[in-house]
Scaffold this motif. Structure first.
Motif, PDB file in Angstrom:
ATOM      1  N   GLY A   1       0.811  -1.216   0.000  1.00 48.52           N
ATOM      2  CA  GLY A   1       0.000   0.000   0.000  1.00 48.52           C
ATOM      3  C   GLY A   1       0.843   1.263   0.000  1.00 48.52           C
ATOM      4  N   VAL A   2       1.939   1.251   0.748  1.00 49.48           N
ATOM      5  CA  VAL A   2       2.847   2.410   0.784  1.00 49.48           C
ATOM      6  C   VAL A   2       3.479   2.628  -0.585  1.00 49.48           C
ATOM      7  CG1 VAL A   2       4.981   3.325   1.765  1.00 49.48           C
ATOM      8  CG2 VAL A   2       3.303   2.209   3.249  1.00 49.48           C
ATOM      9  N   PHE A   3       3.908   1.537  -1.222  1.00 46.29           N
ATOM     10  CA  PHE A   3       4.503   1.663  -2.560  1.00 46.29           C
ATOM     11  C   PHE A   3       3.470   2.121  -3.588  1.00 46.29           C
ATOM     12  CE2 PHE A   3       7.660  -1.500  -0.835  1.00 46.29           C
ATOM     13  CZ  PHE A   3       8.729  -0.612  -0.821  1.00 46.29           C
ATOM     14  N   ILE A   4       2.234   1.639  -3.453  1.00 46.65           N
ATOM     15  CA  ILE A   4       1.165   2.084  -4.356  1.00 46.65           C
ATOM     16  C   ILE A   4       0.982   3.599  -4.242  1.00 46.65           C
ATOM     17  CG2 ILE A   4      -1.339   2.064  -4.738  1.00 46.65           C
ATOM     18  CD1 ILE A   4      -1.280  -0.911  -3.895  1.00 46.65           C
ATOM     19  N   ALA A   5       0.909   4.085  -3.008  1.00 50.42           N
ATOM     20  CA  ALA A   5       0.729   5.524  -2.794  1.00 50.42           C
ATOM     21  C   ALA A   5       1.914   6.306  -3.352  1.00 50.42           C
ATOM     22  CB  ALA A   5       0.555   5.807  -1.305  1.00 50.42           C
ATOM     23  N   SER A   6       3.114   5.767  -3.175  1.00 53.93           N
ATOM     24  CA  SER A   6       4.322   6.471  -3.632  1.00 53.93           C
ATOM     25  C   SER A   6       4.340   6.623  -5.143  1.00 53.93           C
ATOM     26  CB  SER A   6       5.570   5.704  -3.163  1.00 53.93           C
ATOM     27  OG  SER A   6       5.626   5.624  -1.755  1.00 53.93           O
ATOM     28  N   TYR A   7       4.134   5.506  -5.864  1.00 54.22           N
ATOM     29  CA  TYR A   7       4.208   5.645  -7.322  1.00 54.22           C
ATOM     30  C   TYR A   7       2.989   6.384  -7.886  1.00 54.22           C
ATOM     31  CZ  TYR A   7       1.267   1.399  -8.168  1.00 54.22           C
ATOM     32  OH  TYR A   7       0.253   0.469  -8.229  1.00 54.22           O
ATOM     33  N   THR A   8       1.864   6.362  -7.170  1.00 51.69           N
ATOM     34  CA  THR A   8       0.691   7.112  -7.632  1.00 51.69           C
ATOM     35  C   THR A   8       0.957   8.613  -7.620  1.00 51.69           C
ATOM     36  OG1 THR A   8      -0.853   5.402  -6.886  1.00 51.69           O
ATOM     37  CG2 THR A   8      -1.750   7.607  -7.195  1.00 51.69           C
ATOM     38  N   VAL A   9       1.524   9.106  -6.525  1.00 49.18           N
ATOM     39  CA  VAL A   9       1.846  10.526  -6.430  1.00 49.18           C
ATOM     40  C   VAL A   9       2.931  10.898  -7.443  1.00 49.18           C
ATOM     41  CG1 VAL A   9       2.793  12.339  -4.943  1.00 49.18           C
ATOM     42  CG2 VAL A   9       1.153  10.696  -4.017  1.00 49.18           C
ATOM     43  N   ILE A  10       3.964  10.067  -7.535  1.00 49.08           N
ATOM     44  CA  ILE A  10       5.069  10.348  -8.464  1.00 49.08           C
ATOM     45  C   ILE A  10       4.575  10.402  -9.903  1.00 49.08           C
ATOM     46  CG2 ILE A  10       7.155   9.331  -9.476  1.00 49.08           C
ATOM     47  CD1 ILE A  10       7.865   8.402  -6.611  1.00 49.08           C
ATOM     48  N   ASP A  11       3.773   9.414 -10.302  1.00 45.70           N
ATOM     49  CA  ASP A  11       3.279   9.400 -11.684  1.00 45.70           C
ATOM     50  C   ASP A  11       2.285  10.527 -11.950  1.00 45.70           C
ATOM     51  OD1 ASP A  11       4.801   7.298 -12.650  1.00 45.70           O
ATOM     52  OD2 ASP A  11       3.390   5.776 -11.985  1.00 45.70           O
ATOM     53  N   GLY A  12       1.507  10.890 -10.929  1.00 48.06           N
ATOM     54  CA  GLY A  12       0.588  12.003 -11.103  1.00 48.06           C
ATOM     55  C   GLY A  12       1.335  13.300 -11.384  1.00 48.06           C
ATOM     56  N   MET A  13       2.440  13.518 -10.655  1.00 46.04           N
ATOM     57  CA  MET A  13       3.249  14.713 -10.882  1.00 46.04           C
ATOM     58  C   MET A  13       4.018  14.612 -12.194  1.00 46.04           C
ATOM     59  SD  MET A  13       4.649  15.151  -6.961  1.00 46.04           S
ATOM     60  CE  MET A  13       5.675  16.570  -7.336  1.00 46.04           C
ATOM     61  N   GLY A  14       4.499  13.395 -12.491  1.00 48.86           N
ATOM     62  CA  GLY A  14       5.295  13.210 -13.706  1.00 48.86           C
ATOM     63  C   GLY A  14       4.494  13.384 -14.974  1.00 48.86           C
ATOM     64  N   VAL A  15       3.291  12.824 -15.001  1.00 50.34           N
ATOM     65  CA  VAL A  15       2.489  12.914 -16.221  1.00 50.34           C
ATOM     66  C   VAL A  15       2.053  14.355 -16.488  1.00 50.34           C
ATOM     67  CG1 VAL A  15       0.193  12.493 -15.202  1.00 50.34           C
ATOM     68  CG2 VAL A  15       0.696  11.688 -17.527  1.00 50.34           C
ATOM     69  N   ARG A  16       1.894  15.134 -15.441  1.00 49.12           N
ATOM     70  CA  ARG A  16       1.524  16.535 -15.618  1.00 49.12           C
ATOM     71  C   ARG A  16       2.697  17.367 -16.127  1.00 49.12           C
ATOM     72  NH1 ARG A  16      -2.058  17.363 -10.031  1.00 49.12           N
ATOM     73  NH2 ARG A  16      -3.708  15.874 -10.605  1.00 49.12           N
ATOM     74  N   ALA A  17       3.917  16.932 -15.810  1.00 55.68           N
ATOM     75  CA  ALA A  17       5.108  17.651 -16.268  1.00 55.68           C
ATOM     76  C   ALA A  17       5.561  17.189 -17.644  1.00 55.68           C
ATOM     77  CB  ALA A  17       6.249  17.460 -15.260  1.00 55.68           C
TER      78      ALA A  17
END
Length: 282
Positions: free
Chosen positions: A154-170
């Motif tokens: 669950g922690v890893f899911i949350a981590s890559y979710t936030v990272i990809d959300g920021m990455g895809v917007r950039a």
């Protein structure tokens, strides 16, 4: 609800169905590690096609791609461990249930994204509904290794979710970002095939078929979710995506004969209520 918000909602619900499906394939396979390697191989193939078809992401998004690829490696490791020791209907709710709250907090801290109170209410309902089956049966009944691995997942899911959300917007190219993220999973596939190199010829065609089909479903699930993150709040997307737990619970009851079933129905109603609330803020 605006047209863009409605599109995001449908994308995430589609992702939820596909996500539950490929998790069930891993749990039900006779060689989960090989199936995971085949899923990663399918991701890499889909990614290669997308790289060819779409514009590359902006250079600003590449650190996010690298970080997400690194975190996904550990996500897969702990996902396999949790399914090795626990039932689908126990492990899946725990790992997916804690993610929306962590994603919302992470998005607020790192992406400066805030939700109104009603958004937090919706996320709380979804998380409660998702983890309820495990709470009802008592966490003490879950194998300690399964519990620890599910929480880590669950922690890893949350981590890559936030990272990809920021990455895809950039990235300025959501589909290009997704393509490179998928293609780099060739690293995971290579690692698994190296570990299984002496058993590959002994595995049936069914295993290979299951893995590749699961890979296409997984690629579709995460691709839809990442794209939705480019047009909707990260926390809300994560929470709605966890409606997959309702589907996973039904799969666990019907396919794996997991019990009890009544608490899963109550859980589904709570999750659906949370999604309805979140539809107002997506």
């Amino acid at each position: 609800m605006g047209e863009q918000a409605e599109t995001a909602l449908y994308l995430v619900l589609g992702a939820a169905f596909l996500h539950a499906f490929w998790n069930a394939l891993i749990k039900g396979s006779t060689d989960s590690t090989l199936v995971l390697g085949l899923i990663s191989l399918a991701h890499a193939i889909v990614g290669a096609v997308m790289i060819f078809l779409f514009l590359p992401p902006m250079v600003e998004s590449w650190p996010f791609i690298a970080a997400s690829t690194f975190i996904h490696f550990f996500y897969y490791i702990f996902l396999l461990r949790s399914y090795r020791f626990g039932d689908l209907s126990h492990v899946y709710p725990i790992s997916r249930g804690i993610a929306p709250v962590l994603v919302t907090l992470g998005a607020q801290i790192f992406a400066g994204e805030t939700l109104p109170v009603i958004g937090w209410v919706g996320i709380g309902l979804v998380s409660l509904g998702v983890v309820m089956p495990s709470l009802k049966s008592g966490l003490g009944s879950v194998h300690p290794n399964a519990l620890i691995s599910a929480l880590a997942t669950g922690v890893f899911i949350a981590s890559y979710t936030v990272i990809d959300g920021m990455g895809v917007r950039a990235s300025s190219s959501p589909l290009g970002y997704i393509g490179w993220l998928f293609f780099l999973e060739i690293i995971v596939a290579g690692f698994v095939f190296h570990r299984r190199r002496f058993q590959l010829r002994l595995r049936s065609r069914t295993i290979w078929s299951v893995g590749l089909v699961g890979g296409l479903a997984s690629a579709g699930a995460y691709g839809l979710a990442i794209y939705a993150k480019s047009i909707a709040p990260l926390g809300a997307v994560s929470a709605v995506r966890e409606s997959s737990v309702v589907i996973a619970a039904l799969i666990g009851i019907i396919w794996f004969q997991e019990r009890p079933w009544k608490i899963r129905i109550i859980s589904a109603v709570i999750v659906a209520s949370g999604i309805l609330v979140l539809s107002k803020v997506i």
